[in-house]
Scaffold this active site. Sequence first.
Site, PDB file in Angstrom:
ATOM      1  CD  GLU A 136      -0.424 -22.174  79.114  1.00  0.00           C
ATOM      2  OE1 GLU A 136      -1.460 -21.575  78.756  1.00  0.00           O
ATOM      3  OE2 GLU A 136       0.121 -23.082  78.435  1.00  0.00           O
ATOM      4  NE  ARG A 193      -8.025 -20.044  80.834  1.00  0.00           N
ATOM      5  CZ  ARG A 193      -8.320 -21.299  80.513  1.00  0.00           C
ATOM      6  NH1 ARG A 193      -9.574 -21.647  80.326  1.00  0.00           N
ATOM      7  NH2 ARG A 193      -7.364 -22.204  80.404  1.00  0.00           N
ATOM      8  CE  LYS A 222      -2.848 -22.511  73.669  1.00  0.00           C
ATOM      9  NZ  LYS A 222      -3.268 -21.754  74.868  1.00  0.00           N
TER      10      LYS A 222
END
Length: 207
Positions: A39, A43, A127
């Site tokens: 993943e 960011r 999640k």
Amino acid sequence: MSASVLDVAPVVPVVVVEDAADAVPLARALLAGGIGIIEITLRSAAALDAIAAVAAEVPEMLVGAGTVCAPGQVKQAVDAGARFLVSPGSTDRLLDALQETERPFLAGCASPSDMLRLLERGVTEAKLFPATAVGGVALLKAVSGPLPQLRFCPTGGITPATAPEFLALPNVGCVGGTWLTPPAALAAGEWAQVTALAAEAAGLRRR
């Protein structure tokens, strides 16, 4: 590819890639250790290029985009080649965009109300974030009774020491972790260290 993102590996490496040139060797190092999923979080300025590089050059790696927070980012990630999407939370607009892609996704939730919102949309994989801050193992045990159809990838505050506690729960398919890809190792190109950490993580489910 596994039928579910949750079943690819016991630990999903959650990575901030600062230099897109690191993405391919990083993916190969994780694969060498037995971890076939990554993943890459949105960011950093390099994130989309990193996803595109892994998608193009390491097709055997299941590459996804994390920290997807807005509908526009959903399209950007898919266009870059992300094969699954992960969000830290769930809004109606974001869920609309995630479901329209027909890509697997793990929408973030932190409470029973969040979980019910997902179930109302037919979403059964999510999640839990920030996992340890919102109750961790205790919360997951508590919701397994009333909401047995939900399976989770808890992420946030999980360590190699605590990961087995989460993985032992029937409603947990995998955990998300940052420890497989230490920033110092990425910066120095110490891919053997990443491979060693991945190998340890790949064996967690069997313990």
